[in-house]
Design a protein around this motif. Structure first.
Motif, PDB file in Angstrom:
ATOM      1  N   ASP A   6      49.227 -44.649  11.907  1.00 40.46           N
ATOM      2  CA  ASP A   6      50.115 -44.419  13.049  1.00 40.46           C
ATOM      3  C   ASP A   6      51.483 -44.007  12.511  1.00 40.46           C
ATOM      4  O   ASP A   6      52.437 -44.795  12.527  1.00 40.46           O
ATOM      5  N   ASP A   7      51.576 -42.774  12.022  1.00 41.45           N
ATOM      6  CA  ASP A   7      52.806 -42.337  11.363  1.00 41.45           C
ATOM      7  C   ASP A   7      52.763 -40.821  11.191  1.00 41.45           C
ATOM      8  O   ASP A   7      51.683 -40.228  11.252  1.00 41.45           O
ATOM      9  N   THR A  27      49.831 -39.827  16.317  1.00 36.62           N
ATOM     10  CA  THR A  27      51.276 -39.640  16.462  1.00 36.62           C
ATOM     11  C   THR A  27      51.640 -39.843  17.929  1.00 36.62           C
ATOM     12  O   THR A  27      50.763 -39.896  18.796  1.00 36.62           O
ATOM     13  N   ASN A  28      52.913 -39.969  18.170  1.00 30.08           N
ATOM     14  CA  ASN A  28      53.444 -39.911  19.532  1.00 30.08           C
ATOM     15  C   ASN A  28      54.843 -39.300  19.419  1.00 30.08           C
ATOM     16  O   ASN A  28      55.334 -39.091  18.289  1.00 30.08           O
ATOM     17  N   LYS A  34      60.938 -39.611  14.196  1.00 24.88           N
ATOM     18  CA  LYS A  34      61.415 -40.372  13.032  1.00 24.88           C
ATOM     19  C   LYS A  34      61.304 -39.587  11.725  1.00 24.88           C
ATOM     20  O   LYS A  34      61.752 -40.062  10.687  1.00 24.88           O
ATOM     21  N   VAL A  35      60.635 -38.436  11.745  1.00 28.59           N
ATOM     22  CA  VAL A  35      60.547 -37.656  10.506  1.00 28.59           C
ATOM     23  C   VAL A  35      61.379 -36.380  10.643  1.00 28.59           C
ATOM     24  O   VAL A  35      61.557 -35.857  11.744  1.00 28.59           O
ATOM     25  N   GLU A  41      55.700 -27.918  12.632  1.00 31.61           N
ATOM     26  CA  GLU A  41      55.425 -27.741  11.194  1.00 31.61           C
ATOM     27  C   GLU A  41      54.901 -29.048  10.596  1.00 31.61           C
ATOM     28  O   GLU A  41      54.009 -29.042   9.749  1.00 31.61           O
ATOM     29  N   VAL A  42      55.480 -30.194  11.039  1.00 30.04           N
ATOM     30  CA  VAL A  42      55.019 -31.507  10.548  1.00 30.04           C
ATOM     31  C   VAL A  42      53.549 -31.705  10.917  1.00 30.04           C
ATOM     32  O   VAL A  42      52.728 -32.115  10.086  1.00 30.04           O
TER      33      VAL A  42
END
Ligand code: E4P
Length: 227
Positions: A6-7, A27-28, A34-35, A41-42
């Motif tokens: 979960d990240d 993800t949410n 947070k990133v 792109e992430v």
């Protein structure tokens, strides 16, 4: 029990996928916030780390069913097969889940705090429902009991939907649900590492190393001895 990260931190995802038997990433919008970097792109980077077979969960942003469906089509178009779209388990969400089911797009009914939300999302055609264990605990209810009741309801009504338990703060919560037989859990990297963070385990591994070093020499392996 399937196990998800979960990240959205790509280097953490790479590390955990390398070490643990991981089934995918959830993800949410808050996790993505947070990133650093463009969220699209992430997500593409996460998909590249996971490969095509592991599952990637991405949440639709709009609050109306048509908008959710539009986001879902775009998300799956970008990230390909084994991408599951998280849809909040609210009335517009149930409508979106039904439409997406007909289109063959897999969904996860998310933001689940009550068993009836999970039941309705599953009945609408969600592949997963995600109860928020720790957040339910923080409201003064029992997140584990709610999640177990959801599992029982899905089984009793023969709904082809899996519990994806979410929002964990410790490994005991995950263990309890694993022992109950829930289908999936998604955990932050620190919770996954905590599954095996134990001085007794480290001590036993170190004892084996030092005992073998006494007979074979420091750092010598079985392969070294066998040649
Ligand atoms: C996953 O589906 C949820 O979005 C997530 O696990 C919520 O976790 P939190 O309560 O730690 O934010």
């Amino acid at each position: 029990m399937k196990l998800y990260i979960d990240d959205a931190n790509v280097s953490e995802i790479r590390r955990l996928v390398d070490l643990y038997p991981i089934d995918g990433v959830t993800t949410n919008p808050s996790i993505l916030s947070k990133v650093k970097g463009d969220p699209i792109e992430v997500l593409k980077e996460i998909r590249a780390v996971l490969g095509e077979e592991k599952e990637l969960f991405v949440q639709a942003i709009p609050t109306d069913a048509e908008g959710m469906v539009g986001d879902a089509r775009a998300i799956v178009g970008l990230l390909g097969k084994n991408t599951i779209v998280k849809i909040p388990s609210v009335p517009e969400g149930f409508k979106a889940i039904r439409i997406l089911k007909e289109e063959g797009i897999q969904t996860c009914g998310t933001v689940v705090y009550t068993p009836m939300q999970a039941y309705l999302a599953a009945k609408a055609g969600a592949s997963y429902v995600a109860p928020y264990v720790n957040r339910i605990d923080n409201m003064g209810y029992d997140g584990i009991a709610v999640t177990e009741q959801i599992q029982d309801i899905l089984t009793m009504h023969d709904l082809p939907c899996e519990v994806l338990a979410a929002s964990f703060k410790n490994s005991q919560q995950v263990l309890t649900l694993c022992a109950y037989g829930i289908g999936s859990a998604t955990c932050a990297p620190a919770v996954i590492d905590a599954f095996v963070k134990n001085l007794a385990i480290d001590g036993a591994v170190n004892d084996f190393l030092s005992d073998f070093a006494k007979i074979a020499g420091e750092g010598t392996t079985m392969a070294d001895l066998i040649g």
